[in-house]
Design a protein around this motif. Structure first.
Motif, PDB file in Angstrom:
ATOM      1  N   UNK A 100       0.824  -1.200   0.000  1.00 39.86           N
ATOM      2  CA  UNK A 100       0.000   0.000   0.000  1.00 39.86           C
ATOM      3  C   UNK A 100       0.864   1.257   0.000  1.00 39.86           C
ATOM      4  N   UNK A 101       1.900   1.265   0.823  1.00 41.35           N
ATOM      5  CA  UNK A 101       2.804   2.419   0.882  1.00 41.35           C
ATOM      6  C   UNK A 101       3.530   2.625  -0.452  1.00 41.35           C
ATOM      7  N   UNK A 102       3.938   1.539  -1.099  1.00 43.30           N
ATOM      8  CA  UNK A 102       4.593   1.667  -2.402  1.00 43.30           C
ATOM      9  C   UNK A 102       3.668   2.324  -3.412  1.00 43.30           C
ATOM     10  N   UNK A 103       2.401   1.930  -3.396  1.00 48.38           N
ATOM     11  CA  UNK A 103       1.430   2.538  -4.305  1.00 48.38           C
ATOM     12  C   UNK A 103       1.167   3.992  -3.937  1.00 48.38           C
ATOM     13  N   UNK A 104       1.131   4.287  -2.669  1.00 51.15           N
ATOM     14  CA  UNK A 104       0.897   5.655  -2.205  1.00 51.15           C
ATOM     15  C   UNK A 104       2.065   6.572  -2.577  1.00 51.15           C
ATOM     16  N   UNK A 105       3.263   6.087  -2.375  1.00 50.36           N
ATOM     17  CA  UNK A 105       4.456   6.905  -2.626  1.00 50.36           C
ATOM     18  C   UNK A 105       4.846   6.955  -4.102  1.00 50.36           C
ATOM     19  N   UNK A 106       4.428   5.950  -4.845  1.00 48.12           N
ATOM     20  CA  UNK A 106       4.740   5.870  -6.284  1.00 48.12           C
ATOM     21  C   UNK A 106       3.469   5.527  -7.060  1.00 48.12           C
ATOM     22  N   UNK A 108       2.450   5.959  -9.933  1.00 43.84           N
ATOM     23  CA  UNK A 108       2.623   5.463 -11.308  1.00 43.84           C
ATOM     24  C   UNK A 108       2.763   3.939 -11.334  1.00 43.84           C
ATOM     25  N   UNK A 109       3.149   3.328 -10.223  1.00 48.55           N
ATOM     26  CA  UNK A 109       3.278   1.861 -10.166  1.00 48.55           C
ATOM     27  C   UNK A 109       1.931   1.175 -10.209  1.00 48.55           C
ATOM     28  N   UNK A 110       0.876   1.839  -9.779  1.00 52.03           N
ATOM     29  CA  UNK A 110      -0.431   1.191  -9.700  1.00 52.03           C
ATOM     30  C   UNK A 110      -1.219   1.310 -10.999  1.00 52.03           C
ATOM     31  N   UNK A 111      -0.643   1.885 -12.017  1.00 53.44           N
ATOM     32  CA  UNK A 111      -1.327   2.012 -13.314  1.00 53.44           C
ATOM     33  C   UNK A 111      -1.188   0.767 -14.132  1.00 53.44           C
TER      34      UNK A 111
END
Length: 111
Positions: A100-106, A108-111
């Motif tokens: 979740x933190x990776x998606x929040x901080x980056x 563009x990764x969740x696209x």
């Protein structure tokens, strides 16, 4: 090294997971294992480790026993059945939190 704030929230998870994976361990052994597994990025202090171990014991997640090794007493810690279950729950929760933190901080990764 990581901030104390980050470690404080994960210390119980780290300890329970290590004990689950290794059976029984004594305090110094835990600190050294963490140090090795993290390439010295996490170095647990006695001041953080032992109070956490005592809380885990009080919560019934860890048991202890003392052995005499070369004339010196060594206290070993071992997870209980509920401690093993808690280790799995906390580990899964932490993994999800990191994702979740990776998606929040980056984003563009969740696209």
């Amino acid at each position: 090294m990581y901030s104390k704030e980050l470690l404080k929230g994960t210390l119980k998870t780290i300890i329970l997971k290590l004990l689950s994976a290794n059976g029984q361990m004594y305090g110094y052994e835990i600190t050294q294992k963490v140090k090795i597994l993290t390439n010295e990025k996490i170095q647990l202090t006695e001041g953080a480790l032992y109070p956490t171990l005592h809380r885990l014991e009080a919560d019934g997640l860890v048991t202890t026993h003392v052995e005499n090794i070369n004339g010196r007493k060594r206290k070993y810690y071992q997870v209980t059945e509920s401690g093993g279950q808690e280790a799995t729950i906390r580990s899964n929760e932490f993994t999800e939190f990191v994702q979740t933190m990776l998606h929040l901080l980056n984003p563009q990764l969740s696209k």
